[in-house]
Design a protein around this motif. Sequence first.
Motif, PDB file in Angstrom:
ATOM      1  N   UNK A   1       0.828  -1.199   0.000  1.00  0.00           N
ATOM      2  CA  UNK A   1       0.000   0.000   0.000  1.00  0.00           C
ATOM      3  C   UNK A   1       0.868   1.257   0.000  1.00  0.00           C
ATOM      4  N   UNK A   2       0.520   2.216  -0.852  1.00  0.00           N
ATOM      5  CA  UNK A   2       1.232   3.489  -0.931  1.00  0.00           C
ATOM      6  C   UNK A   2       0.621   4.475   0.060  1.00  0.00           C
ATOM      7  N   UNK A   3       1.462   5.116   0.861  1.00  0.00           N
ATOM      8  CA  UNK A   3       1.015   6.152   1.797  1.00  0.00           C
ATOM      9  C   UNK A   3       1.365   7.514   1.221  1.00  0.00           C
ATOM     10  N   UNK A   4       0.382   8.407   1.199  1.00  0.00           N
ATOM     11  CA  UNK A   4       0.569   9.736   0.613  1.00  0.00           C
ATOM     12  C   UNK A   4       0.809  10.745   1.711  1.00  0.00           C
ATOM     13  N   UNK A   5       1.767  11.642   1.485  1.00  0.00           N
ATOM     14  CA  UNK A   5       2.012  12.699   2.453  1.00  0.00           C
ATOM     15  C   UNK A   5       0.786  13.599   2.544  1.00  0.00           C
ATOM     16  N   UNK A   6       0.567  14.191   3.688  1.00  0.00           N
ATOM     17  CA  UNK A   6      -0.634  14.995   3.919  1.00  0.00           C
ATOM     18  C   UNK A   6      -0.486  16.400   3.351  1.00  0.00           C
ATOM     19  N   UNK A   7      -1.547  17.164   3.491  1.00  0.00           N
ATOM     20  CA  UNK A   7      -1.544  18.560   3.062  1.00  0.00           C
ATOM     21  C   UNK A   7      -1.762  18.712   1.572  1.00  0.00           C
TER      22      UNK A   7
ATOM     23  N   UNK B   1      -3.650   1.892  -3.451  1.00  0.00           N
ATOM     24  CA  UNK B   1      -3.761   3.346  -3.312  1.00  0.00           C
ATOM     25  C   UNK B   1      -2.996   4.078  -4.404  1.00  0.00           C
ATOM     26  N   UNK B   2      -2.759   3.386  -5.520  1.00  0.00           N
ATOM     27  CA  UNK B   2      -2.116   4.008  -6.669  1.00  0.00           C
ATOM     28  C   UNK B   2      -2.718   3.375  -7.925  1.00  0.00           C
ATOM     29  N   UNK B   3      -2.029   3.505  -9.056  1.00  0.00           N
ATOM     30  CA  UNK B   3      -2.577   2.964 -10.303  1.00  0.00           C
ATOM     31  C   UNK B   3      -1.459   2.355 -11.137  1.00  0.00           C
TER      32      UNK B   3
END
Length: 372
Positions: A92-98, A138-140
């Motif tokens: 799973x890919x985790x995306x930075x916030x903001x 969580x990506x493509x």
Amino acid sequence: MNLEDLCMGCMSVKGSADICPTCHWQDGDEEESVLFLPPGTILNHKYLLGKVLGSGGFGVTYLALDLDLKIKLAIKEYLPNGFVTRNGTNQHVSVYSGNQESAYRDGLKKFLEEAMVLAKFSTMPGIVTVRDYFAENNTAYLVMYYLDGITFKEFLERNNEVIPYETGLTILLPALSALSEVHKHNILHRDISPDNIYITKDRQIKLLDFGAARQVLGEQSKSLDVILKRGYAPEEQYRTRGKQGPWTDVYAAGATFYRAIVGVTPPDSLERLAEDSLIAPSKLGITIPFSIERALLKALAVRSSDRYQTMQEFYEALITSSPGNEKSNPQSLPNEKTSTPPTPPASAGCLTLAMGLVGITFCATLIISVFF
């Protein structure tokens, strides 16, 4: 099929051998990055991933095998640097916030939209065929047929970094023709360079790595070097409100041609705004017809309004400027055959170019071959 018997470096059956007899891959040779999925990962319940074929600022491409059809593929994962992370035990890919998360989502949407459009170009000779695309982790992912060959960058490296203008045209013109068609669907490449032009083993030219997500993420990136290739990117790509269009790809295509025949990239476009230090190839001792050089320099104009406004215009200028080549439509590379590293011959020779409908022979100072 026992997946443990497959080589993750070439997808051939290696059995219990520690080192693949086909490609000499050995377990443990994979890229050491926690961002990359490890060899042996299965996506969408049917795609087995092998080694990393390449990576850049916006994604990574893996060797893959379709477990249902048993065919070799290449799969590109949307993975923009500086926007995501992934630990070594989780796909799973985790995306930075903001703001980065918002930009990542917009880029992801563009990535899938572009895949959808490119899939419609499956019959176009100059475009890598997209056969599937899907969202996961969580990506493509974009699934393409695997190409056996080398990049234009590797081709230049194998030919002492410089090639005759005739050979440069043979490689570049099919790419320009494909781009002209793609532009009609309002898709820009935005990253044309020797890295993203591919020469297959049967000498076909293919464009790689269209960058729809690049435009979306560019404003959020902390480093322009992730977004742009200096020397190939026109000045409008550096500006938030720079108007981009087919002329943007025209500049990069011109820079690619210049790099191929001169041996160095043009000066950075922002530097050229203040003082244009671009030197014409002929002034560097390069043999090139005046009309072709004029077309090249127009494509490399700093201001977008001074360039060709469409790729078709640039293509036609090069075609009509080529001696005896007013109506040709090149589709493949010279058909020389060799198995040894390139050695320039002592005397001049004639280079026969396979030009699709019309066969044209140019006299060149070197005979250039593709080596695999």
